[in-house]
Structures are given as structure tokens and as C-alpha cells.
Design an enzyme around this catalytic site. Structure first.
Site, PDB file in Angstrom:
ATOM      1  N   ASP A  98      29.141  33.052  62.875  1.00 34.30           N
ATOM      2  CA  ASP A  98      28.510  32.269  61.799  1.00 34.30           C
ATOM      3  C   ASP A  98      28.768  32.756  60.370  1.00 34.30           C
ATOM      4  O   ASP A  98      28.699  33.956  60.103  1.00 34.30           O
ATOM      5  CB  ASP A  98      26.988  32.317  61.929  1.00 34.30           C
ATOM      6  N   GLN A 108      28.971  36.873  60.503  1.00 32.84           N
ATOM      7  CA  GLN A 108      28.682  37.647  61.705  1.00 32.84           C
ATOM      8  C   GLN A 108      29.985  38.313  62.138  1.00 32.84           C
ATOM      9  O   GLN A 108      31.012  37.636  62.325  1.00 32.84           O
ATOM     10  CB  GLN A 108      28.163  36.717  62.813  1.00 32.84           C
ATOM     11  N   PHE A 154      21.715  39.852  62.840  1.00 29.02           N
ATOM     12  CA  PHE A 154      22.078  38.466  63.120  1.00 29.02           C
ATOM     13  C   PHE A 154      22.088  37.645  61.825  1.00 29.02           C
ATOM     14  O   PHE A 154      21.832  38.148  60.746  1.00 29.02           O
ATOM     15  CB  PHE A 154      21.094  37.867  64.137  1.00 29.02           C
ATOM     16  N   SER A 155      22.293  36.341  61.990  1.00 32.53           N
ATOM     17  CA  SER A 155      22.546  35.466  60.842  1.00 32.53           C
ATOM     18  C   SER A 155      21.402  35.421  59.848  1.00 32.53           C
ATOM     19  O   SER A 155      20.240  35.642  60.191  1.00 32.53           O
ATOM     20  CB  SER A 155      22.852  34.058  61.334  1.00 32.53           C
ATOM     21  N   GLU A 199      19.138  26.809  66.265  1.00 26.84           N
ATOM     22  CA  GLU A 199      19.653  27.962  65.536  1.00 26.84           C
ATOM     23  C   GLU A 199      20.064  27.527  64.128  1.00 26.84           C
ATOM     24  O   GLU A 199      20.316  26.358  63.866  1.00 26.84           O
ATOM     25  CB  GLU A 199      20.911  28.507  66.227  1.00 26.84           C
TER      26      GLU A 199
HETATM   27  C1  FRU Z   1      24.607  31.160  66.201  1.00 28.04           C
HETATM   28  C2  FRU Z   1      23.995  32.493  66.563  1.00 28.04           C
HETATM   29  C3  FRU Z   1      22.778  32.758  65.716  1.00 28.04           C
HETATM   30  C4  FRU Z   1      22.684  34.253  65.738  1.00 28.04           C
HETATM   31  C5  FRU Z   1      24.126  34.650  65.721  1.00 28.04           C
HETATM   32  C6  FRU Z   1      24.425  35.915  66.463  1.00 28.04           C
HETATM   33  O1  FRU Z   1      25.949  31.045  66.433  1.00 28.04           O
HETATM   34  O2  FRU Z   1      23.693  32.512  67.941  1.00 28.04           O
HETATM   35  O3  FRU Z   1      21.620  32.103  66.163  1.00 28.04           O
HETATM   36  O4  FRU Z   1      21.985  34.727  64.623  1.00 28.04           O
HETATM   37  O5  FRU Z   1      24.858  33.585  66.281  1.00 28.04           O
HETATM   38  O6  FRU Z   1      25.714  36.357  66.232  1.00 28.04           O
END
Ligand code: FRU
Length: 501
Positions: free
Chosen positions: A39, A55, A98-99, A222
Site C-alpha cells: 500500500d 508498505q 502497517f498502513s 481496509e
Molecule cells: C492492505 C493491508 C492493510 C495493512 C497493510 C499491511 O493492503 O492489508 O490493511 O495495513 O496492507 O501491509
């Protein structure tokens, strides 16, 4: 926990980057330094530049403990890489950052809000990632995590929500000086929801309301984004594990746009319409930024979780971002087009007007793998409309990716079966368009390993990864059943020097 995780990642990236062959990278789509990306995160305008984090797992081409990679751009096309910004190195985020999102604080600091995760197990032994929200402050290169992290944890989730699936904060600052954010979540009933929080100082947050929730759309939402666009309020979310709905939503993870009204006093969001954001195979987790000239620009991960294992062997990199797209509203609908800044990189035009097309044909100068190609098609005889119109790109004897328009059913089909993937994955997508008597305008952006299609000046978009060898660079046109008349405008996309992104 590795307290040196950030330094290690920065060193590793610097050492490995020279080993990434130039042709693995796109020319003008952002890729990671090395290893895996997913992401986009923290898309924001800060001190005269657009910052994009992502990410990042630099150590392999597989997803792993998440870091935040970092790049900046002045025009959305030419990116400059900056050192890794966040690594999993504190108690609150020891198994991953994470994001999340970013903004410029009134005092000039760059605020990052992200999800910290810790690997845990449920009572029955099921492994899970426990998720909390964290903040960090920085100067555009180096970031310090707040020692009071997390700023939100499971206790801050309402009774009806999930204390485990609680992630991807999207923060903004309102005119009343309050920070607000939306966070993706799941209700106890097992469907997606988006929770809103507010704070006076970005450190102490309180729950406001659930902006929306939807049992018809997947099990967890998400990566929400929430913004105003030309008088409309937009919520984008990424529902996981959906069942297909007609040609609008496919099985698996989708990206959904909810448009409606938002009352700033009561924080009530009333949705009026729900649509897919992109009709291709590879578009996920979009984020937007507002530019100083008030444009809303969206970028997404050019991938799909379900097929992310399918990639050529021996790659050094995995994952890239889409081309940033400008959003606007036309006739009550959100349209998306490549950022206007792309025009500065267009060279060598090949322009044709009123060309009759029947049998498959190619035109001098219309080829390439980093191109911006617009094709306007109309029936030669309005009484006898062609059955199919096909544009084949990234083509040779062995390879092709085919865009097929069928006026009779009002559908576009993109078929990448012969685009070089040696895997039995989803290679064909159909999506509905308004047939409008066989007339259509298609804009196709190719950049080495991808195809982005914009239908009728951005009414619909469809994004695809392709893995076709670069020497397959022919383009052809074909009308079946009756002749078509086409206008073609093709540009090569060039940079003065290699991007290194
Ligand atoms: C979406 C996701 C987010 C999470 C991230 C982890 O693609 O699953 O919800 O924060 O990727 O890398």
C-alpha cells in the site's frame, strides 16, 4: 525486538539497490528500493513536495515485517527516493508498521499516523495481528515515534467493533482546528466498517462515530480515505473477501467508492451511490492528496493480494504504484485521469485522423512500451455498428494484451492471457460501459510492466500488471463485423535520465 531495525533497513536498501536491474523498474511508476512493497502510505504535501511512503519489506520479494519506505516528487512522475522512514522497533509496533497517513502540522512538523502490530494468538491458538494506532513526527526525512504510543488501542473500539481488525488510519485537519481520522474495521457481525476519531493535539483521541458499515460488501474494510470533491463527500474503502456482484465487483478484495453527503456538525455520512473505483486486476489501497492548486490526486498499489504470489522468478523487486490520477466530478460522477503533469514527458507524437479500420492493422509510429495512446473510435456506418473493436498492445508473434470493446453488450474486456504470466491466474476482466452508439474514447498508458486504461476521459479506469518481454512493443487495431473510423494520438514517454525509482 530489534532496536536497530531502521538503521539495518536503510543500510540494506543502500547496499542492495545497485543490484536491481534497470529493466525491472517501471520508467515513471514508483517502485520500492528493493524487495517487496504494498500500500501507498502518508501521501501528503509537505514543505513544497509530495511525500509518498509505502508498505515495505526490503529483505525479500515477499510480504514481511512492515517498514515504511519513502519517496518524494514535485510532479507525481519523477520520484526521488529517501531513506526508509519507519521500522518495527518499538513495543507498540514490534511486528510491523502497517498502513497510515500523514499531514503537515501547524508548527511545521510532519505527522505520521500508522498502525502498530504485534503478533498474538487467540484463545483457540489462531494466530492474529493485534492492531493499535501510533504516531510519529518528523522533518520530511527522519521521524521520531511518540513515546506515548499507542494513541488508540482495542479499548477505543466500540463494543460492536473488532478489537483485532482495526487499522489504516487516515488523518486530516479540519477548519475548526481539530484532527480527525477514519480507521478501517470490522463489526462484531463480521462485516466492514469505518470508525471516526478526533483529537485537539493528534495525541489524545476520542471515538466519534461509525461513518459507514456494510454487510453487502466483504468482511473487513481496509484503507479508508474520506474527502470532499467538488461538493460531494467521498469515502473509499477496500473490502476484503467479497463475493462478486455483476460486473461491478469481482471476487476477493475490491476498492469501493461511496459518494454522498457529510454533515460536519453531526458527522453523519449519508451515502447515495456505491461503485467500483477501478475495473482492472491490479488496483488496491488507494490514497489521495490535495495539491496546493486544489486538485485531488489518487495513487494506489498496482497489485492484487490474491495474485501477488504470481510473478516472474528471480526478481529483485515486487510491487509498484499506479500512475497518480486526478479526480473530479462530471455529471454527478467521479472521473479519474492521469495527472496533467504527465504531458511534459510526452515526445514523438504520431497522430492520425479518420482512419478506416477493418482487418487487423498497425500504423507507422504507433508502438512502444512507455506510451500514452488515445484512440477515438466510431462506426463508419451508424446503421451497421461493428461487433467488436480490438486494440492489441505489447504485441509480438507470441505476446499480446487485448482491449476489446463490444457495443452490443456495452462491455469492455481486457485480456492479458498472452501477456507473459506463466500462471493460471485471473487474466480477463469484463466491465460494463454505456454503449452510446459504438463511439468511444480510450486512453492507454503503458509503462514497461503495466497497462492503465481510461475510458471516455476518465469515466472508468482499469489497471493491469503485465509481464511481457519489452521487445513485444507492437500495437494493432481491428474492427470486426463492420468498419470503424478511428483517430489516434500516440506519444512516447521519455525522461532525460534514468529514474532509479
Ligand atoms: C492492505 C493491508 C492493510 C495493512 C497493510 C499491511 O493492503 O492489508 O490493511 O495495513 O496492507 O501491509
Amino acid at each position: 525486538m530489534n532496536a536497530n531495525a531502521l538503521r539495518d533497513a536503510r543500510d540494506y536498501e543502500e547496499k542492495q539497490m545497485p543490484f536491481v536491474p534497470e529493466e525491472e523498474r517501471a520508467l515513471f511508476h514508483l517502485t520500492g528500493g528493493t524487495g517487496w512493497i504494498n500500500d501507498p502510505n502518508g501521501f501528503s504535501y509537505y514543505k513544497g513536495e509530495y511525500h509518498l511512503f509505502y508498505q515495505y519489506h526490503p529483505y525479500s520479494t515477499e510480504w514481511g515485517p512492515m517498514h515504511w519506505g519513502h519517496a518524494v516528487t514535485g510532479d507525481f512522475i519523477r520520484w526521488k527516493r529517501l531513506p526508509v522512514a519507519l521500522a518495527p522497533d518499538t513495543e507498540a509496533d514490534k511486528d510491523g508498521c502497517f498502513s497510515g497517513s500523514a499531514l503537515e502540522m501547524p508548527d511545521g512538523r510532519h505527522l505520521l499516523v500508522y498502525t502498530g502490530v504485534t503478533a498474538d494468538r487467540l484463545e483457540d491458538g489462531t494466530p492474529i495481528f493485534r492492531q493499535v494506532q501510533c504516531v510519529a513526527f518528523g522533518d520530511g526525512v527522519d521521524y521520531q515515534k511518540y513515546e506515548g504510543n499507542p494513541v488508540l488501542d482495542g479499548q477505543d473500539v466500540p463494543e460492536s467493533g473488532s478489537r483485532i481488525d482495526f487499522r489504516d488510519p487516515r488523518v486530516w485537519r479540519d477548519d475548526d482546528g481539530m484532527y480527525r481520522m477514519v480507521v478501517g474495521s470490522r463489526t462484531a457481525g463480521g462485516y466492514g466498517s469505518v470508525l471516526m476519531y478526533e483529537s485537539g493535539d493528534a495525541l489524545h483521541w476520542r471515538y466519534v462515530t461509525a461513518i459507514d458499515a456494510g454487510s453487502r460488501y466483504g468482511q473487513m474494510w481496509e484503507c479508508p480515505d474520506f474527502f470532499r470533491l467538488d461538493g460531494m463527500q467521498i469515502l473509499t474503502v477496500c473490502p476484503q473477501r467479497m463475493l462478486p456482484q455483476g460486473l461491478e465487483f469481482h471476487a476477493g478484495n475490491n476498492v469501493m467508492m461511496l459518494t454522498g453527503d457529510y454533515d460536519r456538525q453531526t458527522h453523519r455520512f449519508t451515502k447515495q451511490a456505491v461503485r467500483a473505483v477501478d475495473y482492472g486486476t491490479d488496483f488496491y489501497a488507494p490514497q489521495t492528496v490535495e495539491t496546493p492548486d486544489k486538485r485531488r490526486v489518487m495513487i494506489a498499489w498496482m497489485q492484487n493480494w490474491d495474485t501477488s504470489h504470481a510473478r516472474p522468478q528471480n526478481m529483485h523487486l515486487f510491487g509498484e504504484m499506479t500512475l497518480p490520477r486526478e479526480l473530479s466530478v462530471r455529471n454527478g460522477r467521479v472521473v479519474q485521469n492521469p495527472v496533467r503533469e504527465l504531458a511534459a514527458y510526452r515526445k514523438d507524437p504520431a497522430v492520425y485522423r479518420n482512419i478506416p479500420v477493418g482487418q487487423e492493422t498497425s500504423l507507422p509510429g504507433v508502438n512502444g512500451r512507455a506510451i500514452d495512446l488515445t484512440v477515438t473510435v466510431r462506426p463508419a456506418d451508424t446503421e451497421r455498428v461493428f461487433r467488436y473493436f480490438r486494440i492489441r498492445v505489447a504485441k509480438s508473434d507470441k505476446y499480446e494484451t487485448c482491449i476489446r470493446y463490444k457495443p452490443e453488450t456495452g462491455t469492455i474486456r481486457v485480456d492479458r492471457t498472452r501477456s507473459g504470466f506463466p500462471y493460471d491466474i485471473v487474466n480477463v476482466r469484463d466491465f460494463p460501459i454505456d454503449p452510446r452508439g459504438g463511439e468511444i474514447r480510450l486512453r492507454i498508458i503503458l509503462d514497461r510492466h503495466s497497462l492503465e486504461l481510461f475510458v471516455r476521459d476518465g469515466e472508468q479506469a482499469a489497471t493491469f500488471k503485465i509481464h511481457t518481454p519489452q521487445d513485444a512493443d507492437a500495437v494493432s487495431f481491428e474492427a470486426e463485423g463492420a468498419e470503424a473510423i478511428v483517430d489516434i494520438e500516440k506519444y512516447g514517454l521519455y525522461f532525460g535520465q534514468p529514474q532509479g525509482v
